[in-house]
Every structure is written in structure tokens, then in C-alpha cells.
Design an enzyme around this catalytic site. Structure first.
Site, PDB file in Angstrom:
ATOM      1  N   CYS A 120       0.829  -1.216   0.000  1.00 19.58           N
ATOM      2  CA  CYS A 120       0.000   0.000   0.000  1.00 19.58           C
ATOM      3  C   CYS A 120       0.856   1.256   0.000  1.00 19.58           C
ATOM      4  CB  CYS A 120      -0.935  -0.006   1.201  1.00 19.58           C
ATOM      5  SG  CYS A 120      -0.090  -0.207   2.787  1.00 19.58           S
ATOM      6  N   HIS A 168      -1.965   0.847   7.326  1.00 21.72           N
ATOM      7  CA  HIS A 168      -2.332   0.918   5.913  1.00 21.72           C
ATOM      8  C   HIS A 168      -2.151   2.335   5.387  1.00 21.72           C
ATOM      9  CE1 HIS A 168      -4.158  -0.355   2.203  1.00 21.72           C
ATOM     10  NE2 HIS A 168      -5.210   0.430   2.334  1.00 21.72           N
ATOM     11  N   ASN A 218      -8.013   4.474  -2.164  1.00 21.30           N
ATOM     12  CA  ASN A 218      -7.474   3.244  -1.614  1.00 21.30           C
ATOM     13  C   ASN A 218      -6.850   2.417  -2.738  1.00 21.30           C
ATOM     14  OD1 ASN A 218      -6.827   1.384   0.329  1.00 21.30           O
ATOM     15  ND2 ASN A 218      -8.908   0.676   0.676  1.00 21.30           N
TER      16      ASN A 218
END
Length: 468
Positions: free
Chosen positions: A92, A387, A409
Site C-alpha cells: 500500500c 495501511h 485506496n
């Protein structure tokens, strides 16, 4: 007589064993009786037990009053871009970092041109550099016992797919970038765990060999040569799983609608980086964090929290959330997306792509309260940065205070709200941790604070155990 004496001895031994099992904090029969008595005073509803036993806890703890329509209006929003999917990987940090770089490129070209960078290409060098960081770290600390904290740090996680924006900055500047279509994802890029276990096993084996070489007084040159041979094996393993890195390619830029702009030309990865990103990123941004355990307006640096041995540790200025929010708002007002990280698993309504502190009432469901504040959650490993996502929008009230935020995202366009997540400001303040901000949006006072001599923090710290 002897038999009676033996029985007495056995009895005393058994009593001693029982006492040994229950002393100094063990659960004694009396304690268990007290628990059972207390439970009897507050009998468990059969209906509640049946519900919990057969259903997902989140479905039962969901706060019905918080299930209304989500307000998707944002007073400040950066231009939308395509949503990527990191699949079953921990990359991520790379997806968010490259999201920022491609958004900067689009802004520089007034949103007429679009570019998408290859994650697989940069990940190859990320893994190679982390392998070298581990092996060189083992060499540097070879004089310490194997159970030393720092030695165990290198052997515990020889390689991983996590990281920070510093990794994007260092790796992209050192190795360049290539378009996504030039080096697409492989199975092992999308599914990193098996490759990581195999490479980690080999690195541990090599680490022990290097320790033996150093302890036997092998020359530094011989040790360095052997390390290079080891890395050549790792390079080959990475080529087989991620593909050999592109050295030269032909590419033509395209606009937002996919139409070709100009004639195709040849690039090296470094040339493509220079054209799409520019010069070195290091020095153009600061990293801020909200860690209420530590004094604010002080700078900290995390030792070994970097991707390359000769690279940059994660260094951050600790600020109150209100000041971090103002930095974010200033950047977003100017159309700049930001790298940011969160504890995304907390109070997350995955179906709606909505993050709010009131989404679930676990206390009411279990008849208790959860009272820890942000600092207490961090220090007990209950919360931390898990994250990274790309901050893209904020909604302000009439007084200019943030009401909610939106992030791009990296879980695919079908996830959340068109691939994005929406979070209330109260959730943002509790579970947001890091922000990377271009220096142009930072005051002189804040820059001076960032440039203080940092306090060195060890990577075992609860907030950096799962660095993203």
C-alpha cells in the site's frame, strides 16, 4: 509404614504442584469460583448467546443509528484518477506513493496527460535492496550474540513488502520508474507471502554464513565479495518471480482519455523518472505524525526504518492533529494529493467504505466499555499505522473546520465508494497517523522544528512494528 510414608510424600508433592500452578498470578479454584459467581449474577441472555454464536460480531455490534446515507459531497477535492489494486500484498505504501507522483505529473500538465507507473518494477528493487539491508546489517552487528535485539531484528524479518514514502523516494530516484504496461504485475507481485518466505529462508541461511565469516576474521573484502554473490542468487530468484527489470523501453504519452500525445520515444527508467517526476524527491517534503505518547513539536527518526542500506530513515515531526489537519487542507486546496497512513481496521464499515468511531458499539454488545485513548492504544500495541492511502478530499464546515475526509485506496475500483474510503473527522483524529507534505505548504516555524536534531527511536516501537 513405608507405604503410608510414600503416600504422604506423594500427597505433599501433589499439593506442592497444585500450589505452584496457582501462585503468583495463576488462576486458582477460588478465583474461578468468583468468576462463575459474578457470571451467575449477570446471566447471559440465551438469545444473545445464540445470536453471537451464529453471526459475525460486527453485524451484531453495528450501530443502527449510524447507518444513514453517507454524505459524499466534499468542499475541496482533487481530480480523480484510476484506482489500482494491490491484491494480496502489503505494498500500500508504494501504491499511495506512486498515486501522489502520477497526480503531481497530471497537475503539472494541467490534467491533460496521465501516467501510470509499474509497481512490479519498483518492487523488484525494493526487495533486492531490503535483502542487502539485512545482509549488511548482519555483517555490521556480527560481533554481537545471536540473541541480541538488533541481530534478532534482522533475522526475524529479513525481507517484507511493507514500507514508507521514504522507500518510494529513495528507490525511484536510484532506479527510475517505468510505465505500468511496460512491466506488469506478476503473480508473486500480487501475492507476496510465498516468495517472501522462500527468500527470507535463504537470507537467514546467508546471514549465519556471514556471521561465521566475520567471527573467523575473514577479510572485509572477502566478506563483501561473498555478500555480492549471495545477492546475485537473490536477484535471480526475484527475476523468476517478479520478472527481470526493464532496462530500456519505447513509450508514447497519452491524455486522460487514452489518446496518444506525440510520437513514441525510447527511455531508460532513469530518463522516464526525470521526465515524469523530475529531480530528487528527498528534501522536497516533510513527514509529520501524530503520536500523543511523545512531546509535540519534536522530531524523531526511526533507526533501520528504510528500504535501502544507503537510503533515508523515516524521520518525522510530531504534531497535534489540528496542525496536521491544516497542512492537509492547505495541500488539498492547491490540488495536491497526499501520502497518509491509518489504522484502517478500526471501526471500518467495509460494505459502505465508511470509517467512523460510531460505526460499531462493541461495548453495548458485550456489556463493557473500551476506554483507552489514542496514546494508550499505541503503547499497548492495540493501534498503529497499518495501511497507507492517498488523501484526496476534505469537507469543511462554515467555520473552515474539517467534517470528513476522502482517500483513494488500493483495493480496486469496486471496493468502498468507487475505490475510495470516506472517514469522519472524529475517526481521522483517532486513527490517522502519518502525512507526507510538500515543503511549500509548511510554515518556516514548522520547517525549523522538522530540522531539529531528531531523537532516535528503535524499530521495535509499537508504532513502527508494522511500518506503512
Amino acid at each position: 509404614m513405608k507405604q503410608k510414608l510414600l503416600l504422604v510424600v506423594i500427597g505433599l508433592a501433589f499439593a506442592g504442584m497444585t500450589q505452584a500452578q496457582t501462585k503468583d498470578g495463576g488462576i486458582s479454584p477460588q478465583m474461578l469460583q468468583q468468576m462463575e459467581k459474578q457470571q451467575a449474577q449477570q446471566p447471559l441472555s440465551r438469545g444473545l448467546f445464540n445470536a453471537i454464536a451464529q453471526n459475525n460480531i460486527d453485524d451484531l455490534a453495528k450501530n443502527f443509528k449510524n447507518q444513514g446515507d453517507i454524505d459524499k459531497h466534499f468542499s475541496i477535492e482533487t481530480p480523480k484518477q484510476s484506482i489500482h489494486d494491490q491484491q494480496s500484498s502489503g505494498r500500500c505504501w508504494m501504491f499511495s506513493g506512486l498515486n501522489v507522483l502520477r497526480a503531481n505529473f497530471a497537475k503539472q500538465h494541467e490534467d491533460t496527460l496521465a501516467v501510470e507507473f509499474s509497481h512490479d518494477y519498483l518492487f523488484f528493487y525494493d526487495q533486492l535492496e531490503k535483502a542487502n539491508l539485512m545482509l549488511q546489517g548482519v555483517i555490521d552487528h556480527a560481533d554481537k550474540p545471536i540473541d541480541d535485539t538488533r541481530v534478532q531484528f534482522f533475522f526475524h524479518h529479513p525481507i517484507n513488502d511493507g514500507g514508507t514514502f521514504c522507500g518510494v523516494s529513495d528507490l525511484a530516484y536510484k532506479y527510475g520508474l517505468v510505465p505500468k504496461g511496460v512491466q506488469p504485475e506478476t503473480y508473486s507481485a500480487d501475492n507476496t507471502s510465498r516468495m517472501a518466505r522462500i527468500v527470507s529462508s535463504k537470507l537467514r541461511e546467508y546471514g549465519l554464513e556471514l556471521r561465521d565469516m566475520v567471527s573467523s576474521k575473514t577479510s572485509k573484502k572477502a566478506v563483501a565479495n561473498r555478500k555480492t554473490e549471495m545477492l546475485a542468487d537473490i536477484y535471480r530468484m526475484l527475476c523468476m518471480t517478479l520478472g527481470e527489470p526493464v532496462k530500456e523501453f519505447t513509450y508514447a504519452h497519452r491524455d486522460k482519455d487514452g489518446r496518444q500525445v506525440g510520437e513514441p520515444r525510447k527511455y531508460t527508467p532513469k530518463q522516464f523518472y526525470e521526465e515524469t517526476v523530475g529531480g530528487e524527491l528527498n528534501g522536497t517534503f516533510i513527514m509529520v505524525m501524530n503520536d500523543p505518547r511523545r512531546p509535540y513539536h519534536k522530531t524523531y527518526e526511526v533507526e533501520y526504518d528504510r528500504h535501502t542500506y544507503d537510503g533515508t530513515n523515516w524521520k518525522y515531526l510530531n504534531l497535534p492533529m489540528e496542525e496536521i489537519e491544516q497542512l492537509a487542507i492547505a495541500s488539498l486546496r492547491d490540488g495536491r494529493k497526499l501520502y497518509s497512513s491509518y489504522d484502517v481496521g478500526k471501526q471500518f464499515d467495509r460494505k459502505r467504505g465508511y470509517l467512523d468511531t460510531e460505526n460499531y458499539d462493541y461495548g453495548a454488545l458485550f456489556g463493557t466499555e473500551f476506554k483507552m485513548d489514542k496514546a494508550q492504544r499505541i503503547m499497548t500495541f492495540d493501534s498503529g499505522s497499518t495501511h497507507a492511502m492517498t488523501l484526496t478530499a476534505v469537507d469543511l464546515d462554515k467555520e473552515g473546520k474539517p467534517v470528513k475526509w476522502k482517500v483513494e485506496n488500493s483495493w480496486g475500483p469496486a471496493n468502498g465508494v468507487g475505490g475510495c474510503l470516506i472517514m469522519t473527522n472524529r475517526w481521522f483524529e483517532e486513527y490517522m497517523f502519518r502525512l507526507v507534505v510538500d515543503k511549500k505548504y509548511v510554515s518556516k516555524q514548522t520547517l525549523d522544528e522538522y530540522n531539529q536534531k531528531p531523537v532516535m527511536v528503535m524499530p521495535e516501537d509499537p508504532l513502527f512494528a508494522d511500518d506503512l
